[in-house]
Design an enzyme around this catalytic site. Structure first.
Site, PDB file in Angstrom:
ATOM      1  N   ASP A 148       0.863  -1.190   0.000  1.00  0.00           N
ATOM      2  CA  ASP A 148       0.000   0.000   0.000  1.00  0.00           C
ATOM      3  C   ASP A 148       0.893   1.231   0.000  1.00  0.00           C
ATOM      4  OD1 ASP A 148      -2.705   1.260   0.253  1.00  0.00           O
ATOM      5  OD2 ASP A 148      -1.822   2.047   2.083  1.00  0.00           O
ATOM      6  N   SER A 149       0.317   2.355  -0.401  1.00  0.00           N
ATOM      7  CA  SER A 149       1.073   3.599  -0.401  1.00  0.00           C
ATOM      8  C   SER A 149       1.363   4.085   1.018  1.00  0.00           C
ATOM      9  CB  SER A 149       0.303   4.687  -1.160  1.00  0.00           C
ATOM     10  OG  SER A 149      -0.960   4.908  -0.561  1.00  0.00           O
ATOM     11  N   CYS A 195      -4.264  -1.274  -2.320  1.00  0.00           N
ATOM     12  CA  CYS A 195      -4.351   0.166  -2.522  1.00  0.00           C
ATOM     13  C   CYS A 195      -5.170   0.384  -3.792  1.00  0.00           C
ATOM     14  CB  CYS A 195      -2.953   0.746  -2.684  1.00  0.00           C
ATOM     15  SG  CYS A 195      -2.888   2.480  -3.195  1.00  0.00           S
ATOM     16  N   GLU A 250      -4.353  10.008   7.899  1.00  0.00           N
ATOM     17  CA  GLU A 250      -2.907   9.890   8.087  1.00  0.00           C
ATOM     18  C   GLU A 250      -2.406  10.833   9.179  1.00  0.00           C
ATOM     19  OE1 GLU A 250      -0.234   8.449   5.747  1.00  0.00           O
ATOM     20  OE2 GLU A 250      -1.719   7.010   5.072  1.00  0.00           O
ATOM     21  N   CYS A 257     -11.259   3.156  -0.823  1.00  0.00           N
ATOM     22  CA  CYS A 257      -9.905   3.509  -0.381  1.00  0.00           C
ATOM     23  C   CYS A 257      -9.727   2.816   0.962  1.00  0.00           C
ATOM     24  CB  CYS A 257      -9.733   5.014  -0.243  1.00  0.00           C
ATOM     25  SG  CYS A 257      -8.134   5.489   0.495  1.00  0.00           S
ATOM     26  N   HIS A 272      -8.044   3.504   3.459  1.00  0.00           N
ATOM     27  CA  HIS A 272      -7.990   4.375   4.639  1.00  0.00           C
ATOM     28  C   HIS A 272      -9.384   4.641   5.221  1.00  0.00           C
ATOM     29  CE1 HIS A 272      -3.971   5.290   3.188  1.00  0.00           C
ATOM     30  NE2 HIS A 272      -3.732   6.025   4.256  1.00  0.00           N
TER      31      HIS A 272
END
Length: 274
Positions: free
Chosen positions: A11-12, A74, A159, A193, A195
């Protein structure tokens, strides 16, 4: 089998940990390596070419660490890099290696959740611009109408550990309102996504009770289990020691501290220099 061939999860940043958590819950017997490219996150606002090159570089590192099967956990990488890697690179790297994404498993089932035949996609700008969900859902559910909304602030909110703040309320409501204004018949929302599951409590506050919200972790875990069942030649290559290693391209201390929010338990990360 004594050889160490873990399943790679890429994942990023941190979001793919929400997918890894469900994969490990479903398939605890396998070895795993998780790689977060935190030094270059976010991917969602970057060009197709940049995401492709970053993703390929990380996939090659996972191959060099023993992985023969890599999951792009991702959506942006799956949208912007997966096809090129599968079609252009694997034959040169090793035709027996495999790279899978998170978009196809989701689009194969999403229509089953909708009674109205209208679904909404909440995603990064990169995923929305790629139109990958429109294309893939059309293949499996040609009668389903798909509406998309890019949510550029959602990943930074998560994040930066602001996902429970008043600022998060503003941006969550803003994008959900934009999406639902496109059609009152939307009855299924996909968090496209990895996240976004951390924003789920906020999201639920701003949508009607009749709307089903889908996160990708369980869907991808079920799909991987099915893939390994259908491809015993790959399953036999994957080592089964129940070990998990975590790597980041940025600060391992920062990663370890933040990762537990996504993974649900303490994580000890190692540094990977690209």
């Amino acid at each position: 089998m004594s050889a160490y061939h873990p399943i790679g999860i890429f994942d990023s940043g941190y979001g793919g940990l929400t997918v890894l958590k469900e994969i490990v819950r479903k398939l605890p017997q396998y070895d795993y390596i998780y790689l977060g490219d935190n030094a270059r996150t976010p991917y969602g606002t970057r060009s197709f070419d940049t995401v492709y090159h970053y993703t390929l570089e990380c996939v090659q590192h996972l191959f060099s660490m023993g992985c023969r099967l890599v999951i792009l956990a991702c959506n942006t990488a799956s949208a912007k890099a997966l096809r090129n890697i599968q079609q252009l690179d694997l034959e040169k790297i090793n035709p027996d290696y495999r790279v899978l994404g998170v978009i196809r498993p989701t689009t194969e089932v999403i229509g089953n959740y909708s009674k109205s035949g209208e679904v909404g996609i909440l995603a990064t700008k990169g995923t929305v611009t790629s139109e990958s969900y429109l294309v893939e859902i059309e293949k499996f559910f040609p009668d389903v109408k798909v509406y998309q909304e890019a949510c550029p602030m959602w990943v930074p909110l998560v994040e930066n550990n602001e996902y429970m703040s008043a600022g998060a309320d503003f941006f969550v409501k803003k994008h959900i309102d934009h999406l639902l204004e496109q059609s009152p018949a939307i009855d299924t929302l996909l968090l496209a996504c990895t996240h976004y599951p951390l924003l789920l409590p906020k999201i639920k506050e701003h949508i009607p009770n009749n709307i089903t919200i889908l996160s990708q972790g369980e869907i991808v875990a079920d799909s991987l289990a099915d893939y390994l069942h259908r491809h015993p030649e790959m399953d036999e290559q994957c080592s089964k020691g129940g070990q998990i290693r975590f790597f980041t391209t940025d600060s391992p201390e920062d990663f370890s501290r933040q990762a537990s929010l996504f993974y649900g338990e303490p994580v000890q990360a190692e540094k990977l220099s690209l």
